[in-house]
Write a protein that holds these residues in place. Structure first.
Motif, mmCIF file in Angstrom:
data_model
loop_
_atom_site.group_PDB
_atom_site.id
_atom_site.type_symbol
_atom_site.label_atom_id
_atom_site.label_comp_id
_atom_site.label_asym_id
_atom_site.label_seq_id
_atom_site.Cartn_x
_atom_site.Cartn_y
_atom_site.Cartn_z
ATOM 1 N N VAL A 131 15.429 -10.275 17.628
ATOM 2 C CA VAL A 131 14.733 -10.038 16.357
ATOM 3 C C VAL A 131 15.406 -8.947 15.538
ATOM 4 O O VAL A 131 15.754 -9.156 14.360
ATOM 5 C CB VAL A 131 13.253 -9.688 16.614
ATOM 6 C CG1 VAL A 131 12.542 -9.398 15.283
ATOM 7 C CG2 VAL A 131 12.557 -10.824 17.342
ATOM 8 N N GLN A 132 15.609 -7.777 16.124
ATOM 9 C CA GLN A 132 16.202 -6.679 15.371
ATOM 10 C C GLN A 132 17.646 -6.962 14.954
ATOM 11 O O GLN A 132 18.016 -6.680 13.811
ATOM 12 C CB GLN A 132 16.089 -5.383 16.183
ATOM 13 C CG GLN A 132 14.645 -4.891 16.312
ATOM 14 C CD GLN A 132 14.513 -3.672 17.209
ATOM 15 O OE1 GLN A 132 15.352 -3.429 18.081
ATOM 16 N NE2 GLN A 132 13.445 -2.893 17.006
ATOM 17 N N GLY A 148 17.160 -1.332 3.957
ATOM 18 C CA GLY A 148 17.860 -0.434 4.866
ATOM 19 C C GLY A 148 17.067 0.826 5.131
ATOM 20 O O GLY A 148 17.007 1.320 6.269
ATOM 21 N N TRP A 149 16.447 1.380 4.090
ATOM 22 C CA TRP A 149 15.602 2.573 4.265
ATOM 23 C C TRP A 149 14.343 2.228 5.051
ATOM 24 O O TRP A 149 13.867 3.018 5.868
ATOM 25 C CB TRP A 149 15.222 3.129 2.904
ATOM 26 C CG TRP A 149 14.194 4.201 2.967
ATOM 27 C CD1 TRP A 149 14.377 5.518 3.251
ATOM 28 C CD2 TRP A 149 12.769 4.035 2.755
ATOM 29 N NE1 TRP A 149 13.181 6.182 3.234
ATOM 30 C CE2 TRP A 149 12.185 5.301 2.928
ATOM 31 C CE3 TRP A 149 11.970 2.959 2.423
ATOM 32 C CZ2 TRP A 149 10.822 5.506 2.791
ATOM 33 C CZ3 TRP A 149 10.614 3.151 2.295
ATOM 34 C CH2 TRP A 149 10.050 4.418 2.467
ATOM 35 N N LEU A 150 13.803 1.027 4.827
ATOM 36 C CA LEU A 150 12.563 0.635 5.494
ATOM 37 C C LEU A 150 12.783 0.358 6.978
ATOM 38 O O LEU A 150 11.959 0.753 7.820
ATOM 39 C CB LEU A 150 11.985 -0.606 4.818
ATOM 40 C CG LEU A 150 10.648 -1.136 5.364
ATOM 41 C CD1 LEU A 150 9.550 -0.107 5.164
ATOM 42 C CD2 LEU A 150 10.285 -2.444 4.683
ATOM 43 N N LEU A 151 13.891 -0.290 7.323
ATOM 44 C CA LEU A 151 14.128 -0.679 8.707
ATOM 45 C C LEU A 151 14.831 0.401 9.510
ATOM 46 O O LEU A 151 14.522 0.615 10.672
ATOM 47 C CB LEU A 151 14.958 -1.969 8.762
ATOM 48 C CG LEU A 151 14.311 -3.222 8.186
ATOM 49 C CD1 LEU A 151 15.278 -4.394 8.281
ATOM 50 C CD2 LEU A 151 13.009 -3.552 8.902
ATOM 51 N N GLY A 152 15.801 1.069 8.912
ATOM 52 C CA GLY A 152 16.625 2.012 9.656
ATOM 53 C C GLY A 152 17.870 1.322 10.195
ATOM 54 O O GLY A 152 18.040 0.109 10.075
ATOM 55 N N GLU A 153 18.746 2.099 10.791
ATOM 56 C CA GLU A 153 20.029 1.560 11.238
ATOM 57 C C GLU A 153 20.063 1.258 12.734
ATOM 58 O O GLU A 153 20.494 0.188 13.153
ATOM 59 C CB GLU A 153 21.141 2.555 10.893
ATOM 60 C CG GLU A 153 21.297 2.798 9.391
ATOM 61 C CD GLU A 153 22.394 3.782 9.091
ATOM 62 O OE1 GLU A 153 23.005 4.297 10.063
ATOM 63 O OE2 GLU A 153 22.657 4.045 7.905
ATOM 64 N N ASP A 154 19.666 2.187 13.557
ATOM 65 C CA ASP A 154 19.754 2.016 15.010
ATOM 66 C C ASP A 154 18.519 1.306 15.546
ATOM 67 O O ASP A 154 17.408 1.499 15.039
ATOM 68 C CB ASP A 154 19.897 3.372 15.696
ATOM 69 C CG ASP A 154 21.150 4.105 15.249
ATOM 70 O OD1 ASP A 154 22.147 3.420 14.951
ATOM 71 O OD2 ASP A 154 21.120 5.360 15.182
ATOM 72 N N GLY A 159 10.084 1.163 19.126
ATOM 73 C CA GLY A 159 9.893 1.713 17.799
ATOM 74 C C GLY A 159 8.616 1.229 17.138
ATOM 75 O O GLY A 159 7.759 0.576 17.748
ATOM 76 N N PHE A 160 8.500 1.541 15.862
ATOM 77 C CA PHE A 160 7.264 1.284 15.125
ATOM 78 C C PHE A 160 7.032 -0.204 14.876
ATOM 79 O O PHE A 160 5.890 -0.663 14.860
ATOM 80 C CB PHE A 160 7.297 2.039 13.790
ATOM 81 C CG PHE A 160 7.262 3.527 13.954
ATOM 82 C CD1 PHE A 160 6.090 4.183 14.269
ATOM 83 C CD2 PHE A 160 8.415 4.281 13.815
ATOM 84 C CE1 PHE A 160 6.051 5.553 14.440
ATOM 85 C CE2 PHE A 160 8.394 5.648 13.982
ATOM 86 C CZ PHE A 160 7.210 6.290 14.298
ATOM 87 N N LEU A 161 8.089 -0.971 14.671
ATOM 88 C CA LEU A 161 7.913 -2.402 14.442
ATOM 89 C C LEU A 161 7.372 -3.084 15.695
ATOM 90 O O LEU A 161 6.448 -3.899 15.620
ATOM 91 C CB LEU A 161 9.243 -3.032 14.023
ATOM 92 C CG LEU A 161 9.190 -4.536 13.720
ATOM 93 C CD1 LEU A 161 8.208 -4.828 12.601
ATOM 94 C CD2 LEU A 161 10.586 -5.056 13.353
ATOM 95 N N THR A 162 7.921 -2.749 16.842
ATOM 96 C CA THR A 162 7.436 -3.329 18.094
ATOM 97 C C THR A 162 5.995 -2.911 18.363
ATOM 98 O O THR A 162 5.161 -3.733 18.762
ATOM 99 C CB THR A 162 8.333 -2.886 19.257
ATOM 100 O OG1 THR A 162 9.696 -3.187 18.952
ATOM 101 C CG2 THR A 162 7.940 -3.596 20.535
ATOM 102 N N GLY A 248 12.363 4.811 9.949
ATOM 103 C CA GLY A 248 12.365 3.387 9.655
ATOM 104 C C GLY A 248 11.548 2.656 10.700
ATOM 105 O O GLY A 248 11.104 3.233 11.702
ATOM 106 N N LEU A 249 11.338 1.370 10.475
ATOM 107 C CA LEU A 249 10.540 0.581 11.410
ATOM 108 C C LEU A 249 11.222 0.418 12.760
ATOM 109 O O LEU A 249 10.565 0.204 13.773
ATOM 110 C CB LEU A 249 10.243 -0.795 10.802
ATOM 111 C CG LEU A 249 9.342 -0.807 9.567
ATOM 112 C CD1 LEU A 249 9.187 -2.225 9.044
ATOM 113 C CD2 LEU A 249 7.975 -0.218 9.885
#
Length: 308
Positions: A131-132, A148-154, A159-162, A248-249
């Motif tokens: 997914v990520q 990009g700001w909402l999700l983050g890079e790493d 994390g918050f989305l999970t 980010g998420l």
């Protein structure tokens, strides 16, 4: 008969008053035990980002931000799914309705720690491997300005989305079950009248069923919101438990409930007072949301034709 009615009235009044006294008692207990934190850090404790147990410096903002982010993600996913699921169950054939309704009710009975274990061993690896990477690399959302700001890079699966996905699965059965019962209470005459003037099923649901049962629908939403705000074990397994501001998420972090579960057993002195302060903040957030909901329903009751 008169004495019996008076006794029944007194008993009901006492039970109702007990609820208010319990709520007041919880506020007082949390306030007294968190007094040292408020005395040392003041109101700035709410937006401070520090968390250093060695130097006894604490701030609540990473916990508050993490709680709001996971709750927002879970509501954004669960609310539309529960709404359309409830609408379908109301219109579905009898055997389909009965089977799916029982399945949804069973989901509500699963303990939160089971959701957490499933998230740790099943969902987190799926998020990390499929997914990520799909969201960040295949679709390229991580390189876009807003996404990009909402999700983050790493990303590493946690994390918050999970955590938000786990919470959405937990609150969806409650919200769906309440909405389903509210939709069923809509008088058939109102639906038939809407269909009679040419409304589609969506228009009848949006303009008739929802407006008729708005109080019950919002009640279901806020029940789900209350569980999402205070959920502990499921979030604890998959959020990463990092005392950092959300980037980010995909980033790891913590929530108020997760911080309490992680630190309360060995906490002492000012740190223990800080945890009580976090508990007071969480209770105030839940209480404030309920007050806002009741105010909104009262303020908009005239537009819906209700007696005020």
């Amino acid at each position: 008969m008169f004495k019996t009615d008076n006794i029944f009235k007194i008993v009901c009044l006492g039970c109702a008053s007990l609820i208010g006294l319990l709520m007041l008692g919880v506020f007082i207990q949390l306030g007294v035990n968190s007094a040292d934190t408020w005395d040392k850090f003041g109101i700035g404790f709410l937006w401070s980002e520090e968390w250093d147990p060695v130097d006894d410096k604490y701030g609540a903002w990473p916990n508050i931000a993490g709680t709001l982010m996971t709750t927002g993600v879970s509501l954004a996913i669960a609310l539309p799914l529960s709404f359309v699921s409830a609408l379908y169950l109301v219109e579905a054939p009898g055997w389909v309705n009965k089977t799916l309704s029982q399945a949804i009710d069973l989901l509500a009975a699963i303990p939160s720690v089971i959701y957490g274990m499933w998230g740790l061993f099943v969902l987190a690896p799926l998020m990390q491997e499929y997914v990520q990477p799909f969201l960040a690399d295949t679709l390229g959302l991580a390189k876009m300005p807003v996404f990009g700001w909402l999700l983050g890079e790493d990303y590493n699966g946690f994390g918050f989305l999970t955590a938000g996905l786990i919470l959405s699965l937990m609150i969806l059965p409650y919200m769906c079950a309440i909405m389903r019962d509210v939709f069923r209470m809509t008088p058939p005459m109102l639906r038939e009248s809407a269909y009679g003037v040419g409304c589609t099923k969506w228009e009848a649901a949006k303009d008739v069923i929802v407006k008729y049962g708005i109080r019950g629908i919002l009640g279901g939403v806020f029940i789900g919101l209350g569980r999402a705000l205070g959920e502990t074990m499921a979030v604890l397994f998959v959020i990463g438990n990092m005392m950092e501001m959300p980037e980010g998420l995909f980033s790891s972090g913590t929530t108020i409930a997760a911080t309490l579960a992680n630190n309360f057993a060995e906490a002492d002195g000012l740190q223990k007072s800080t945890l009580f302060a976090l508990g007071l903040i969480l209770l105030a957030m839940s209480f404030g949301i309920q007050v806002f909901a009741q105010y909104y329903l009262h303020a908009t009751s005239a537009k819906r034709g209700e007696e005020r």
